[in-house]
Design an enzyme around this catalytic site. Structure first.
Site, PDB file in Angstrom:
ATOM      1  N   VAL A  32      53.331  -1.410  53.293  1.00 57.86           N
ATOM      2  CA  VAL A  32      54.526  -2.053  52.746  1.00 57.86           C
ATOM      3  C   VAL A  32      55.750  -1.596  53.536  1.00 57.86           C
ATOM      4  O   VAL A  32      55.959  -0.406  53.734  1.00 57.86           O
ATOM      5  CB  VAL A  32      54.685  -1.688  51.251  1.00 57.86           C
ATOM      6  CG1 VAL A  32      55.970  -2.248  50.689  1.00 57.86           C
ATOM      7  CG2 VAL A  32      53.483  -2.183  50.458  1.00 57.86           C
ATOM      8  N   ASP A  33      56.566  -2.548  53.973  1.00 56.43           N
ATOM      9  CA  ASP A  33      57.795  -2.161  54.680  1.00 56.43           C
ATOM     10  C   ASP A  33      58.955  -2.085  53.681  1.00 56.43           C
ATOM     11  O   ASP A  33      58.808  -2.412  52.501  1.00 56.43           O
ATOM     12  CB  ASP A  33      58.102  -3.111  55.842  1.00 56.43           C
ATOM     13  CG  ASP A  33      58.407  -4.537  55.399  1.00 56.43           C
ATOM     14  OD1 ASP A  33      58.841  -4.746  54.253  1.00 56.43           O
ATOM     15  OD2 ASP A  33      58.216  -5.451  56.223  1.00 56.43           O
ATOM     16  N   SER A  34      60.112  -1.660  54.149  1.00 58.68           N
ATOM     17  CA  SER A  34      61.240  -1.413  53.247  1.00 58.68           C
ATOM     18  C   SER A  34      61.733  -2.691  52.574  1.00 58.68           C
ATOM     19  O   SER A  34      62.157  -2.660  51.411  1.00 58.68           O
ATOM     20  CB  SER A  34      62.382  -0.707  53.987  1.00 58.68           C
ATOM     21  OG  SER A  34      62.758  -1.449  55.118  1.00 58.68           O
ATOM     22  N   ASP A  36      59.845  -5.334  51.746  1.00 64.71           N
ATOM     23  CA  ASP A  36      58.872  -5.619  50.689  1.00 64.71           C
ATOM     24  C   ASP A  36      59.087  -4.706  49.487  1.00 64.71           C
ATOM     25  O   ASP A  36      59.019  -5.142  48.337  1.00 64.71           O
ATOM     26  CB  ASP A  36      57.431  -5.426  51.194  1.00 64.71           C
ATOM     27  CG  ASP A  36      57.004  -6.505  52.179  1.00 64.71           C
ATOM     28  OD1 ASP A  36      57.570  -7.611  52.139  1.00 64.71           O
ATOM     29  OD2 ASP A  36      56.088  -6.234  52.972  1.00 64.71           O
TER      30      ASP A  36
END
Length: 75
Positions: A32-34, A36
């Site tokens: 998960v990226d920031s 998301d």
């Protein structure tokens, strides 16, 4: 609470529910990226009526940490 948050993570981030455990790290285990994570936080705030300040986000690195945070901050 864990099951509900797990469902929200799977739905909002399109992640297989079987990979979502309380010990799963958003970045390392779930990819998960920031952005998301920010979208997930907005969904959690709306669903549970909690406010998660930006400065608290860096502490919420695992699914379990989010569950505990939401449980302790619900009205």
């Amino acid at each position: 609470m864990f099951e509900k948050i797990r469902e929200m993570i799977a739905e909002n981030l399109n992640i297989d529910m079987n990979t979502i455990t309380e010990g799963a790290s958003f970045k390392e285990d779930l990819g998960v990226d920031s952005l998301d994570l920010f979208e997930l936080v907005m969904a959690l705030e709306e669903e549970f009526g909690v406010e998660i300040p930006t400065e608290d986000l860096e502490e919420l690195t695992t699914v379990g940490a989010v569950v505990k945070y939401v449980e302790s901050h619900q009205e």
